[in-house]
Design an enzyme around this catalytic site. Structure first.
Site, PDB file in Angstrom:
ATOM      1  N   ASP A   1       0.822  -1.216   0.000  1.00 34.39           N
ATOM      2  CA  ASP A   1       0.000   0.000   0.000  1.00 34.39           C
ATOM      3  C   ASP A   1       0.855   1.266   0.000  1.00 34.39           C
ATOM      4  OD1 ASP A   1      -2.537   1.313   0.051  1.00 34.39           O
ATOM      5  OD2 ASP A   1      -2.330   1.663   2.194  1.00 34.39           O
TER       6      ASP A   1
ATOM      7  N   SER B   1      -6.813   5.087   0.125  1.00 33.39           N
ATOM      8  CA  SER B   1      -7.086   3.805  -0.518  1.00 33.39           C
ATOM      9  C   SER B   1      -8.564   3.451  -0.351  1.00 33.39           C
ATOM     10  CB  SER B   1      -6.220   2.705   0.096  1.00 33.39           C
ATOM     11  OG  SER B   1      -4.850   3.030   0.007  1.00 33.39           O
TER      12      SER B   1
ATOM     13  N   GLN C   1      -5.254  -1.435  -7.209  1.00 35.81           N
ATOM     14  CA  GLN C   1      -5.882  -0.625  -6.167  1.00 35.81           C
ATOM     15  C   GLN C   1      -6.631   0.541  -6.817  1.00 35.81           C
ATOM     16  OE1 GLN C   1      -3.852   2.488  -3.441  1.00 35.81           O
ATOM     17  NE2 GLN C   1      -3.864   0.633  -2.199  1.00 35.81           N
TER      18      GLN C   1
END
Length: 274
Positions: free
Chosen positions: A194, A214, A264
């Site tokens: 991430d 996110s 993502q």
């Protein structure tokens, strides 16, 4: 800041219920990689060791409070001969902040192929963030993730294509030697994946002020690796619009093996004036 061994050392408080520590952070909310990594650890704890993690799919539902511990509730969806599935819900203050499905697979034999790793400078040829004093983003990252070594590839040295809307590449690894357990390295990479990925959507928008977060995160683990050896994170953002950006990542080890893939979507709306 807490070490990754502390972050991923969950406490079991009941059958299929686990608790992760709160960690010191410069972020206003819990780092998404921490929640994903801890959620994966909780799922792993309920699976026979013969099964390895092969994928995860998560949704960030609410901002996490970085001063509070997180409780993880695991549902045993399916246990098969070749695959098993777990669903994990991360809870703070009685509310779900993250939900994830994780799939596990025993190794089989089949066809093999992979993309070629991009041609980039070796990490030793790039500046160590410890020596950088004039890059605000790197200085911030050095404080937030001091135990990780990041080496960004300059744009003029990237193996890129004019067909790609936005791209960035970096080498990264743990500065310290990590435990040998392969599952620990998988959960560590879920944590690390991430970092910086949503930033690839900002390439070419240097003058724009945006709010980033996110929204969802999917990951596939393709081959064995170590998170304390250099890994190349090849990141692209093929589309951004309506306040959201899609980002993709391919992760290679130093020998050119593609070890993981990440997709993502993140929030990239214009920062609203207060």
């Amino acid at each position: 800041m807490a070490k990754i061994e502390q972050i991923l050392a969950l406490e079991q408080i009941e059958n299929d219920i686990f608790r992760g520590i709160a960690t010191e952070t410069l972020l206003p909310r819990t780092f998404g990689g921490q929640v994903a990594g801890q959620a994966l650890v909780s799922a792993v704890r309920t699976v026979d060791p013969a099964f390895g993690v092969h994928s995860l799919h998560g949704y960030f539902l609410r901002p996490g409070n970085p001063t509070m511990q997180i409780v993880y509730l695991v549902d045993r969806i399916r246990d098969g001969r070749s695959f098993c599935t777990r669903r994990v819900t991360a809870v703070q203050d009685g509310k779900a902040i993250f939900t994830m499905s994780a799939s596990f697979h025993v190794r089989d034999e089949g066809i093999e192929h992979q993309d070629t790793m991009p041609r980039v400078p070796a990490p030793e040829e790039l500046p160590d963030p410890e020596t950088v004093v004039d890059d605000a983003a790197l200085l911030w990252a050095k404080k937030e993730w001091a135990e990780w070594d990041f080496r960004f590839v300059p744009r003029d040295r990237m193996d890129s294509s004019s067909r790609m809307a936005a791209q960035q590449q970096l080498w990264f690894k743990s500065r310290e030697i990590l435990p040998d357990d392969p599952v620990f390295h998988v959960c560590t990479l879920a944590y690390m994946s991430d970092m910086t990925l949503l930033g690839s959507a900002s390439v070419g928008h240097d003058d724009e002020r945006t709010q980033g977060a996110s929204l969802d995160h999917a990951m596939w683990f393709l081959r064995p690796f170590r998170a304390d050896d250099w890994l190349l994170y090849d990141q692209t953002s093929p589309s951004a619009g309506l306040g959201r950006a899609l980002t993709q990542g391919r992760i290679f080890d130093r020998n050119g093996n593609m070890v993981a893939a990440v997709v993502q979507e993140g929030l990239t709306r214009y920062l609203r004036e207060s």
